[in-house]
Design a protein around this motif. Structure first.
Motif, PDB file in Angstrom:
ATOM      1  N   ILE A 190       0.832  -1.209   0.000  1.00 33.06           N
ATOM      2  CA  ILE A 190       0.000   0.000   0.000  1.00 33.06           C
ATOM      3  C   ILE A 190       0.867   1.260   0.000  1.00 33.06           C
ATOM      4  CG2 ILE A 190      -1.738   1.317   1.277  1.00 33.06           C
ATOM      5  CD1 ILE A 190      -2.670  -1.342   2.508  1.00 33.06           C
ATOM      6  N   SER A 191       1.889   1.261   0.864  1.00 27.11           N
ATOM      7  CA  SER A 191       2.698   2.472   1.070  1.00 27.11           C
ATOM      8  C   SER A 191       3.728   2.702  -0.016  1.00 27.11           C
ATOM      9  CB  SER A 191       3.410   2.394   2.417  1.00 27.11           C
ATOM     10  OG  SER A 191       4.361   1.334   2.419  1.00 27.11           O
ATOM     11  N   GLY A 192       4.206   1.611  -0.618  1.00 21.14           N
ATOM     12  CA  GLY A 192       5.276   1.746  -1.587  1.00 21.14           C
ATOM     13  C   GLY A 192       6.634   1.808  -0.919  1.00 21.14           C
ATOM     14  N   GLU A 193       7.630   2.120  -1.693  1.00 18.08           N
ATOM     15  CA  GLU A 193       9.015   2.142  -1.212  1.00 18.08           C
ATOM     16  C   GLU A 193       9.214   3.238  -0.173  1.00 18.08           C
ATOM     17  OE1 GLU A 193      13.352   1.745  -3.400  1.00 18.08           O
ATOM     18  OE2 GLU A 193      11.866   3.134  -4.239  1.00 18.08           O
ATOM     19  N   ASP A 194       9.938   2.931   0.892  1.00 18.07           N
ATOM     20  CA  ASP A 194      10.149   3.934   1.931  1.00 18.07           C
ATOM     21  C   ASP A 194      11.129   5.008   1.460  1.00 18.07           C
ATOM     22  OD1 ASP A 194      12.987   3.538   3.352  1.00 18.07           O
ATOM     23  OD2 ASP A 194      12.211   1.550   2.886  1.00 18.07           O
ATOM     24  N   PHE A 195      11.084   6.125   2.143  1.00 17.29           N
ATOM     25  CA  PHE A 195      11.855   7.341   1.810  1.00 17.29           C
ATOM     26  C   PHE A 195      13.349   7.065   1.692  1.00 17.29           C
ATOM     27  CE2 PHE A 195      14.248  10.849   3.852  1.00 17.29           C
ATOM     28  CZ  PHE A 195      14.003  11.879   2.953  1.00 17.29           C
ATOM     29  N   LEU A 196      13.927   6.341   2.647  1.00 16.01           N
ATOM     30  CA  LEU A 196      15.371   6.124   2.655  1.00 16.01           C
ATOM     31  C   LEU A 196      15.802   5.136   1.575  1.00 16.01           C
ATOM     32  CD1 LEU A 196      16.087   6.054   6.506  1.00 16.01           C
ATOM     33  CD2 LEU A 196      16.327   7.957   4.898  1.00 16.01           C
ATOM     34  N   SER A 197      15.015   4.090   1.370  1.00 14.97           N
ATOM     35  CA  SER A 197      15.336   3.140   0.301  1.00 14.97           C
ATOM     36  C   SER A 197      15.248   3.813  -1.065  1.00 14.97           C
ATOM     37  CB  SER A 197      14.373   1.947   0.344  1.00 14.97           C
ATOM     38  OG  SER A 197      14.532   1.208   1.530  1.00 14.97           O
ATOM     39  N   ARG A 198      14.286   4.704  -1.219  1.00 12.13           N
ATOM     40  CA  ARG A 198      14.123   5.430  -2.481  1.00 12.13           C
ATOM     41  C   ARG A 198      15.341   6.310  -2.746  1.00 12.13           C
ATOM     42  NH1 ARG A 198       9.353   6.905  -1.553  1.00 12.13           N
ATOM     43  NH2 ARG A 198       9.637   9.036  -0.832  1.00 12.13           N
ATOM     44  N   ASN A 199      15.818   6.985  -1.708  1.00  9.49           N
ATOM     45  CA  ASN A 199      17.033   7.800  -1.850  1.00  9.49           C
ATOM     46  C   ASN A 199      18.214   6.946  -2.262  1.00  9.49           C
ATOM     47  OD1 ASN A 199      15.850  10.212  -1.128  1.00  9.49           O
ATOM     48  ND2 ASN A 199      16.538  10.139   0.986  1.00  9.49           N
ATOM     49  N   SER A 200      18.421   5.860  -1.523  1.00 12.42           N
ATOM     50  CA  SER A 200      19.582   5.006  -1.755  1.00 12.42           C
ATOM     51  C   SER A 200      19.577   4.445  -3.168  1.00 12.42           C
ATOM     52  CB  SER A 200      19.591   3.873  -0.722  1.00 12.42           C
ATOM     53  OG  SER A 200      20.719   3.046  -0.887  1.00 12.42           O
ATOM     54  N   ARG A 201      18.445   3.959  -3.605  1.00  8.91           N
ATOM     55  CA  ARG A 201      18.337   3.369  -4.938  1.00  8.91           C
ATOM     56  C   ARG A 201      18.588   4.412  -6.024  1.00  8.91           C
ATOM     57  NH1 ARG A 201      14.365   3.715  -8.199  1.00  8.91           N
ATOM     58  NH2 ARG A 201      12.869   4.323  -6.567  1.00  8.91           N
ATOM     59  N   ALA A 202      18.009   5.605  -5.863  1.00  7.04           N
ATOM     60  CA  ALA A 202      18.120   6.632  -6.896  1.00  7.04           C
ATOM     61  C   ALA A 202      19.567   7.059  -7.121  1.00  7.04           C
ATOM     62  CB  ALA A 202      17.265   7.844  -6.519  1.00  7.04           C
ATOM     63  N   HIS A 203      20.342   7.139  -6.061  1.00  7.21           N
ATOM     64  CA  HIS A 203      21.722   7.608  -6.203  1.00  7.21           C
ATOM     65  C   HIS A 203      22.617   6.579  -6.886  1.00  7.21           C
ATOM     66  CE1 HIS A 203      21.794  11.550  -4.248  1.00  7.21           C
ATOM     67  NE2 HIS A 203      20.781  11.094  -3.537  1.00  7.21           N
ATOM     68  N   ASN A 204      22.153   5.352  -7.004  1.00 10.03           N
ATOM     69  CA  ASN A 204      22.890   4.348  -7.764  1.00 10.03           C
ATOM     70  C   ASN A 204      22.182   3.976  -9.063  1.00 10.03           C
ATOM     71  OD1 ASN A 204      25.246   4.087  -6.315  1.00 10.03           O
ATOM     72  ND2 ASN A 204      24.500   2.396  -5.036  1.00 10.03           N
ATOM     73  N   ASP A 205      21.262   4.836  -9.489  1.00  8.06           N
ATOM     74  CA  ASP A 205      20.599   4.671 -10.778  1.00  8.06           C
ATOM     75  C   ASP A 205      21.451   5.385 -11.826  1.00  8.06           C
ATOM     76  OD1 ASP A 205      19.038   4.785 -13.059  1.00  8.06           O
ATOM     77  OD2 ASP A 205      17.196   5.343 -12.010  1.00  8.06           O
ATOM     78  N   MET A 206      22.207   4.629 -12.590  1.00  7.93           N
ATOM     79  CA  MET A 206      23.160   5.223 -13.523  1.00  7.93           C
ATOM     80  C   MET A 206      22.501   5.928 -14.702  1.00  7.93           C
ATOM     81  SD  MET A 206      26.067   4.721 -12.089  1.00  7.93           S
ATOM     82  CE  MET A 206      25.413   4.668 -10.405  1.00  7.93           C
TER      83      MET A 206
END
Length: 279
Positions: A190-206
């Protein structure tokens, strides 16, 4: 003196009348500073002043992260918009290149607040231009972290400096963090990806982040961001082909590595930039 562009965004541009020397070819044209959550101006100023000394002809773009003003996604995007507008104007005028052959921007990202700010800017730039944020070198100070009870508890409790107030606040903070965990774990569908996981993933999205190289500065004594989370992120970045440098400050607390050993701190930052422009 920094010019206020919004409640979040501030700009410093060197005065050519007091800095008559021409810009050095290897210096950044822009230093982008994404401050940590609720950072005090007095503390931010120490970094800005040092950058002015190291790179006297560089412009400095500061973006703050204020927790109470960041609850609404709409208000955050609106407040950060001047950052994008400034970058776009620099590119349109030819001062910065949208696709430089070597980096013109040095990004200095502090803590999870700064990594959230940088993520939003990367995503805003991409959505508005259909391009990745221009090639740059990056410094990650005390970030990015992931969810852990102890880290979040320590972050929230810093807002309550007095002992009696901390005792009263502790059970409410605990309950809030437990609710966050329930919302983003059992109820993740329901909530989707949490705030910190979203940050972490985005910064390693080449596809989103184009960097020549990256410096991680972190400490084992940090109680707000787990150093193991930072190391994992660095390993993931390296596995994707990014040039990564890791510098551990054994005994310094969260975003206090400059205060612990300023000489070492600025040495590794300038070395990171020099590495970027000499690749």
């Amino acid at each position: 003196m920094m010019k206020k562009l919004s409640s979040f965004v501030y700009l410093y541009e060197p005065d050519s009348t007091v800095t008559p020397q021409p810009a050095l070819p290897g210096d950044p044209k822009l230093v982008f500073v994404a401050a940590w959550m609720d950072a005090r101006d007095l503390h931010i100023a120490k970094y800005i002043t040092q950058y002015q000394a190291i790179y006297p002809t560089s412009s400095i773009l500061l973006v703050k992260f204020v927790f109470m003003e960041s609850i609404s996604v709409t208000s955050v995007n609106r407040a950060i918009e001047p950052d994008f507008a400034y970058l776009r104007s620099r590119i349109d005028s030819g001062v910065l290149s949208a696709s430089p052959s070597q980096p013109e921007i040095l990004a200095h990202i502090f803590s999870n607040g700064g990594s959230a700010t940088a993520r939003i800017i990367y995503q805003l730039f991409s959505s508005q231009t259909n391009l990745a944020f221009p090639l740059h070198a990056a410094v990650y100070d005390s970030c990015p972290g992931l969810y852990s009870f102890s880290s979040l508890y320590n972050v929230f409790m810093t807002s309550f400096p007095k002992r009696l107030i901390r005792l009263v606040a502790a059970p409410f903070v605990t309950a809030f963090i437990v609710c966050l965990w329930i919302w983003h774990n059992p109820l993740r569908v329901i909530s989707g990806e949490d705030f910190l996981s979203r940050n972490s993933r985005a910064h390693n999205d080449m596809d989103l982040v184009k960097q020549t190289n990256r410096l991680y500065i972190y400490g084992r004594a940090d109680v707000m961001v787990d150093w193991k989370h930072v190391e994992t992120h660095a390993e993931q970045a390296a596995a994707k082909g990014l040039m990564v440098r890791r510098e551990v400050f054994e005994n310094s607390p969260h975003v206090s590595h400059m205060r612990t050993d300023g000489e070492r701190y600025w040495k590794i930052i300038t070395e990171t930039w020099q590495k970027a422009v000499n690749l």
